[in-house]
Design a protein around this motif. Structure first.
Motif, PDB file in Angstrom:
ATOM      1  N   PHE A  54      23.989  52.218  24.672  1.00 31.45           N
ATOM      2  CA  PHE A  54      23.639  53.589  25.058  1.00 31.45           C
ATOM      3  C   PHE A  54      22.173  53.708  25.461  1.00 31.45           C
ATOM      4  CE2 PHE A  54      27.169  53.848  22.057  1.00 31.45           C
ATOM      5  CZ  PHE A  54      28.094  54.555  22.819  1.00 31.45           C
ATOM      6  N   LEU A  55      21.643  52.639  26.061  1.00 30.80           N
ATOM      7  CA  LEU A  55      20.232  52.628  26.433  1.00 30.80           C
ATOM      8  C   LEU A  55      19.881  53.784  27.373  1.00 30.80           C
ATOM      9  CD1 LEU A  55      17.456  51.272  26.407  1.00 30.80           C
ATOM     10  CD2 LEU A  55      18.234  49.808  28.286  1.00 30.80           C
ATOM     11  N   VAL A  56      20.736  54.047  28.346  1.00 31.26           N
ATOM     12  CA  VAL A  56      20.430  55.104  29.328  1.00 31.26           C
ATOM     13  C   VAL A  56      20.368  56.483  28.671  1.00 31.26           C
ATOM     14  CG1 VAL A  56      21.222  56.266  31.419  1.00 31.26           C
ATOM     15  CG2 VAL A  56      21.335  53.765  31.262  1.00 31.26           C
ATOM     16  N   PRO A  57      21.397  56.920  27.918  1.00 31.65           N
ATOM     17  CA  PRO A  57      21.272  58.239  27.276  1.00 31.65           C
ATOM     18  C   PRO A  57      20.160  58.307  26.230  1.00 31.65           C
ATOM     19  CG  PRO A  57      23.299  57.129  26.585  1.00 31.65           C
ATOM     20  CD  PRO A  57      22.745  56.354  27.730  1.00 31.65           C
ATOM     21  N   ILE A  58      19.886  57.204  25.561  1.00 31.84           N
ATOM     22  CA  ILE A  58      18.791  57.201  24.585  1.00 31.84           C
ATOM     23  C   ILE A  58      17.458  57.402  25.314  1.00 31.84           C
ATOM     24  CG2 ILE A  58      17.487  55.749  22.979  1.00 31.84           C
ATOM     25  CD1 ILE A  58      20.137  54.524  22.098  1.00 31.84           C
ATOM     26  N   GLY A  63      13.040  61.031  27.011  1.00 29.02           N
ATOM     27  CA  GLY A  63      12.222  61.433  28.136  1.00 29.02           C
ATOM     28  C   GLY A  63      11.394  60.316  28.718  1.00 29.02           C
ATOM     29  N   ASP A  64      11.907  59.080  28.658  1.00 33.07           N
ATOM     30  CA  ASP A  64      11.180  57.936  29.187  1.00 33.07           C
ATOM     31  C   ASP A  64      12.129  57.070  29.999  1.00 33.07           C
ATOM     32  OD1 ASP A  64       9.019  56.062  29.546  1.00 33.07           O
ATOM     33  OD2 ASP A  64       8.229  56.785  27.627  1.00 33.07           O
ATOM     34  N   SER A  65      11.583  56.028  30.642  1.00 36.13           N
ATOM     35  CA  SER A  65      12.386  55.181  31.514  1.00 36.13           C
ATOM     36  C   SER A  65      13.223  54.188  30.709  1.00 36.13           C
ATOM     37  CB  SER A  65      11.487  54.408  32.478  1.00 36.13           C
ATOM     38  OG  SER A  65      10.700  53.460  31.782  1.00 36.13           O
ATOM     39  N   ASP A  66      14.312  53.715  31.334  1.00 41.58           N
ATOM     40  CA  ASP A  66      15.164  52.712  30.693  1.00 41.58           C
ATOM     41  C   ASP A  66      14.378  51.444  30.389  1.00 41.58           C
ATOM     42  OD1 ASP A  66      17.029  54.599  31.271  1.00 41.58           O
ATOM     43  OD2 ASP A  66      18.117  53.424  32.770  1.00 41.58           O
ATOM     44  N   ALA A  67      13.497  51.053  31.334  1.00 43.52           N
ATOM     45  CA  ALA A  67      12.735  49.815  31.170  1.00 43.52           C
ATOM     46  C   ALA A  67      11.812  49.897  29.955  1.00 43.52           C
ATOM     47  CB  ALA A  67      11.929  49.518  32.429  1.00 43.52           C
ATOM     48  N   THR A  68      11.151  51.037  29.792  1.00 46.56           N
ATOM     49  CA  THR A  68      10.229  51.193  28.671  1.00 46.56           C
ATOM     50  C   THR A  68      10.964  51.175  27.343  1.00 46.56           C
ATOM     51  OG1 THR A  68       8.691  52.479  30.033  1.00 46.56           O
ATOM     52  CG2 THR A  68       8.485  52.699  27.639  1.00 46.56           C
ATOM     53  N   GLY A 114      16.324  55.784  14.016  1.00 42.94           N
ATOM     54  CA  GLY A 114      16.727  55.635  15.402  1.00 42.94           C
ATOM     55  C   GLY A 114      17.392  56.849  16.000  1.00 42.94           C
ATOM     56  N   THR A 115      17.834  57.779  15.154  1.00 41.96           N
ATOM     57  CA  THR A 115      18.463  58.996  15.691  1.00 41.96           C
ATOM     58  C   THR A 115      17.438  59.963  16.266  1.00 41.96           C
ATOM     59  OG1 THR A 115      18.378  60.122  13.540  1.00 41.96           O
ATOM     60  CG2 THR A 115      20.336  58.799  14.025  1.00 41.96           C
ATOM     61  N   VAL A 116      16.171  59.715  15.999  1.00 45.15           N
ATOM     62  CA  VAL A 116      15.106  60.585  16.509  1.00 45.15           C
ATOM     63  C   VAL A 116      14.724  60.120  17.915  1.00 45.15           C
ATOM     64  CG1 VAL A 116      12.784  61.480  16.132  1.00 45.15           C
ATOM     65  CG2 VAL A 116      14.258  60.933  14.168  1.00 45.15           C
ATOM     66  N   ALA A 117      15.020  60.926  18.907  1.00 45.82           N
ATOM     67  CA  ALA A 117      14.770  60.554  20.299  1.00 45.82           C
ATOM     68  C   ALA A 117      13.301  60.781  20.655  1.00 45.82           C
ATOM     69  CB  ALA A 117      15.681  61.347  21.232  1.00 45.82           C
ATOM     70  N   TRP A 182      33.330  60.866  20.387  1.00 43.53           N
ATOM     71  CA  TRP A 182      33.455  62.071  19.568  1.00 43.53           C
ATOM     72  C   TRP A 182      32.113  62.535  19.021  1.00 43.53           C
ATOM     73  CZ3 TRP A 182      37.297  58.437  19.840  1.00 43.53           C
ATOM     74  CH2 TRP A 182      38.570  58.915  20.173  1.00 43.53           C
ATOM     75  N   TRP A 183      31.293  61.580  18.535  1.00 42.64           N
ATOM     76  CA  TRP A 183      30.078  62.027  17.845  1.00 42.64           C
ATOM     77  C   TRP A 183      28.781  61.539  18.488  1.00 42.64           C
ATOM     78  CZ3 TRP A 183      32.276  59.243  13.000  1.00 42.64           C
ATOM     79  CH2 TRP A 183      32.153  57.856  13.131  1.00 42.64           C
ATOM     80  N   GLY A 184      28.862  60.862  19.625  1.00 44.10           N
ATOM     81  CA  GLY A 184      27.657  60.439  20.340  1.00 44.10           C
ATOM     82  C   GLY A 184      26.976  59.241  19.683  1.00 44.10           C
TER      83      GLY A 184
END
Length: 414
Positions: A54-58, A63-68, A114-117, A182-184
């Motif tokens: 789930f790298l992309v939604p994370i 609010g940052d890039s996938d690469a970072t 890790g749940t803290v975005a 169901w729960w993300g």
């Protein structure tokens, strides 16, 4: 014979350590005796699997890039190398079940972080997961081996933990993807934390049992490292692990790009190649772990290590020089199985020869694997940039040669 079987069955029912016997026991009986360690070995892989899947939604949530966000996972490797070496002597001084329980609690806490975005929280998550795995896996492997003392089943129990971890690495992606519908992804991490907390008391029970160190005086912190240095073949085995990890994990880092560029495989089709590679590694590790531990002698493990490392070198160039897709696929499967046999042989020899220092040996070995993984991927990238896939093949081939040369120096030893 019947007495041995009755004792083993009684151990399984009561949770006591299995009896030390010179007779190898069956895989099913060993698996039942060490089931908590097998479950924990699967659980340890799940947080990073969620992170990768789930790298992309994370990244979007942070609010940052996938690469970072993806690059933060490297912090886990740094933590694994440093902490793996630092805690190595402690696994010999403290019952490994207790150490594994602490690793699970750290894993649970890291999963909740890790749940803290938020980028700093995700950085802490990656670092803490790397640290927890550096504590968890050597302790689990040692705890499994200690259930069978110094008998031939001890090394087999340790290789079953590594085989289970390998199988999980291949198959757990659906395990985290389906519930997330169901729960993300946050729900996945919370569920991992809950299961880790539930499993912790079970591993603490392992920690209250006698283990292989109990009859021997404990070495001091630095004395444990000095003792490991004189274990027959230990330094060579650690070098084998480093070279194998650098060659194989570095090769895997660019395998998708290779198949896309050389044979035009889409990501969806390449998933089957990845499954082929992972399945071959699992079967190689599982079968080799059984065969090299069928006797008291370490000759089988030493022969398998030398033969299959040489085969890994040949099949590596078979992949990169393959004129057709079928040949490349066969070489991919052979390469994965060959490295799997090498891993099983190294673990077997470290458990058998390490004695009271087996926990220290396995922890330092895990650090060697982590170091090899990151250096192999980095060096492979340099080779790829300099001379294409041929350059990458040469780099990975050199790492494999390091393992071949180190394995050749290992002699028969107690």
């Amino acid at each position: 014979m019947s007495s041995t079987a009755d004792n083993a069955n009684q151990a399984e029912r009561t949770g006591a350590a299995a009896p030390v016997t010179d007779e190898p026991q069956g895989d099913w009986r060993i698996s039942r005796a060490v089931m908590p360690t097998l479950l924990a070995s699967v659980l340890g892989l799940l947080p990073f699997t969620v992170y990768s899947t789930f790298l992309v939604p994370i990244a979007d949530a942070a609010g940052d890039s996938d690469a970072t966000v993806g690059a933060l996972r490297g912090l886990g490797g740094i933590g694994a190398v440093l902490v793996g070496v630092a805690v190595a002597p402690l696994i010999g001084r403290i019952a490994p079940g207790r150490v594994a329980a602490w690793g699970l609690l750290l894993l649970a806490g890291a999963s909740l972080v890790g749940t803290v975005a938020w980028l700093p929280a995700l950085a802490a998550f990656c670092l803490l997961i790397g640290v927890s795995n550096a504590v968890l896996y050597p302790a689990l492997t040692t705890a499994a081996a200690d259930r069978f003392g110094t008998g031939p089943s001890a090394a087999r129990a340790a290789t079953l933990v590594t085989a289970t971890k390998t199988l999980a690495a291949t198959l757990v992606a659906p395990l985290v993807a389906l519930p997330a519908l169901w729960w993300g992804w946050r729900g996945d991490l919370v569920a991992i934390a809950v299961v880790a907390v539930v499993l912790t008391p079970v591993l603490l029970r392992y920690g209250r049992e006698r283990h292989v160190d109990d009859a021997s005086p404990h070495l001091g912190y630095f004395a444990a490292f000095r003792g490991l240095a004189v274990v027959p073949g230990a330094r060579a085995l650690l070098l084998v692990s480093f070279g194998q990890a650098a060659a194989f994990q570095g090769y895997l880092a660019y395998l998708a790009a290779f198949y896309a560029d050389r044979f035009g495989l889409s990501p969806g089709v390449f998933a089957f190649v990845w499954t082929l590679s992972g399945g071959a590694f699992f079967l190689g590790n599982l079968v080799a772990g059984r065969l090299v531990n069928a006797t008291e002698s370490d000759q089988r493990a030493r022969v398998a290590l030398n033969v299959f490392l040489a085969l890994a070198l040949i099949s590596l160039f078979g992949v990169y020089l393959a004129p057709t897709l079928p040949i490349a696929l066969i070489s991919t499967a052979v390469l994965s199985a060959s490295h799997a046999v090498g891993v099983a042989s190294v673990v077997t020899l470290l458990v058998r020869r390490g004695g009271t220092l087996r926990g220290t040996a396995l922890s330092v070995n895990a650090s060697a694997l982590s170091l090899g993984l990151f250096l192999g991927a980095a060096a492979g990238g340099v080779g790829l940039a300099a001379a294409g896939y041929g350059g990458a093949a040469v780099v990975f081939g050199l790492f494999t040669v390091v393992s071949v040369a180190a394995a050749a120096t290992i002699r028969a030893g107690a």
